[in-house]
Design an enzyme around this catalytic site. Structure first.
Site, PDB file in Angstrom:
ATOM      1  N   TYR A   1      -6.590   4.948   5.477  1.00 24.54           N
ATOM      2  CA  TYR A   1      -7.222   4.047   5.230  1.00 24.54           C
ATOM      3  C   TYR A   1      -8.592   4.633   4.255  1.00 24.54           C
ATOM      4  O   TYR A   1      -8.716   3.910   2.455  1.00 24.54           O
ATOM      5  CB  TYR A   1      -7.848   3.084   5.692  1.00 24.54           C
ATOM      6  CG  TYR A   1      -8.543   1.907   5.660  1.00 24.54           C
ATOM      7  CD1 TYR A   1      -7.715   0.937   4.686  1.00 24.54           C
ATOM      8  CD2 TYR A   1     -10.093   1.937   5.774  1.00 24.54           C
ATOM      9  CE1 TYR A   1      -8.608   0.073   4.441  1.00 24.54           C
ATOM     10  CE2 TYR A   1     -10.398   0.623   5.249  1.00 24.54           C
ATOM     11  CZ  TYR A   1     -10.107   0.071   4.774  1.00 24.54           C
ATOM     12  OH  TYR A   1     -11.264  -1.382   3.838  1.00 24.54           O
TER      13      TYR A   1
ATOM     14  N   SER B   1     -14.178   0.377  -0.108  1.00 28.65           N
ATOM     15  CA  SER B   1     -15.093   0.485   1.615  1.00 28.65           C
ATOM     16  C   SER B   1     -16.068   1.191   1.714  1.00 28.65           C
ATOM     17  O   SER B   1     -16.062   2.554   1.074  1.00 28.65           O
ATOM     18  CB  SER B   1     -13.870   0.279   2.182  1.00 28.65           C
ATOM     19  OG  SER B   1     -14.630   0.410   3.084  1.00 28.65           O
TER      20      SER B   1
END
Ligand SMILES: NC(=O)c1ccc[n+]([C@@H]2O[C@H](COP(=O)([O-])OP(=O)(O)OC[C@H]3O[C@@H](n4cnc5c(N)ncnc54)[C@H](OP(=O)(O)O)[C@@H]3O)[C@@H](O)[C@H]2O)c1
Length: 251
Positions: free
Chosen positions: A155, A142
């Site tokens: 995250y 990501s």
């Protein structure tokens, strides 16, 4: 003929990638997920597009089972349509967004799925690709992993680890014929982020799938999706902290 394996087979992004790859000629798909019985609709849509599909059980936290599950997935994929061209690691969970107010165990469990799960399953896939002598592992990382923001740093830190792992595994496979392609999407409109406000340059699962297929075709090591997000990430990564805080304060 060639086949595809998806670990995290219920992922909206991964299913878009599977649909796109079936259009390019992949004829066998193994979808591996926590609840394989919930994948029947997705499997049916891939079958309608011309692929043979099997679903199997896979849990990112079942480290002891990864070697056997991945070996089984490769055997099934080969029976369906020959050697495995592509494996996609797509599982992930969004960590609690206010870690200082959350249960540390929940934050840790999410990190175990997002990072340790990828390391364990990715190692098992790497061993199979090395034995097979070709094939690409696509790892969904990501843009978030490029720099931690206050709203998502557990995250983001897991995705930073995933990115580093994928790069290292790619190097380790160099002489074997196997390889790893890291995909770094920005904000993708799936159920994963359904509770978050959209961001500039938000994209769709289909767009990530198209960028992934293009990356596979040109043998890329890293794919940004949409491609423009690469430059946004670069600027934000090296922006002075005060400016970074200002730009990301609500995200
Ligand atoms: N959407 C975004 O904005 C975005 C942006 C950048 C990167 N990504 C990454 O892209 C990947 C796919 O995301 P998505 O948007 O397609 O979300 P998604 O549809 O929610 O897919 C995530 C998948 O992970 C699976 N999963 C969660 N915990 C698992 C576990 N312990 N074992 C096995 N599977 C597990 C879920 O399975 P269940 O169906 O059983 O819940 C779900 O199918 C993730 O790695 C995510 O971090 C997403």
């Amino acid at each position: 003929m060639s086949s595809l394996i998806v670990l995290g087979g219920g992922s909206e992004i991964a299913l878009a990638i599977a649909r796109a790859l079936v259009q390019t000629g992949v004829r066998g798909v193994v979808l591996a997920a926590r609840h394989p019985e919930a994948l029947e609709l997705s499997a049916a849509s891939l079958r309608a597009a011309g692929a043979a599909v099997e679903t199997i059980a896979f849990d990112a936290l079942d480290f002891d089972g990864h070697a056997a599950t991945v070996e089984d997935a490769f055997a099934r994929a080969r029976r369906l349509a020959g050697d495995v061209d592509v494996v996609v690691i797509a599982f992930g969970v969004l960590s609690p967004s206010r870690p200082l107010d959350d249960d540390p165990a929940a934050v840790g469990r999410a990190a175990a799925v997002n990072f340790a799960g990828v390391v364990s399953a990715g190692t098992a896939v790497g061993q199979q690709l090395r034995a097979q002598g070709h094939g690409t592992l696509v790892v969904l990382s990501s843009v978030a992993g490029q720099r931690s923001r206050i709203s998502n740093f557990p995250y983001a830190s897991a995705k930073a680890g995933v990115d580093a792992f994928a790069e290292g595994l790619n190097e380790a496979l160099r002489d074997s014929g196997g390889r790893v392609m890291t995909v770094r999407p920005g904000f993708v409109r799936t159920r994963f982020v359904a509770e978050l406000d959209s961001t500039p340059f938000a994209t769709s699962a289909e767009r990530v799938a198209a960028d992934t297929v293009r990356g596979l075709e040109r043998g890329a090591s890293v794919v940004w999706s949409p491609p423009l997000i690469r430059w946004v990430a670069l600027v934000l990564r090296y922006a002075p902290r005060q400016l970074f805080r200002l730009v990301t304060r609500r995200r």
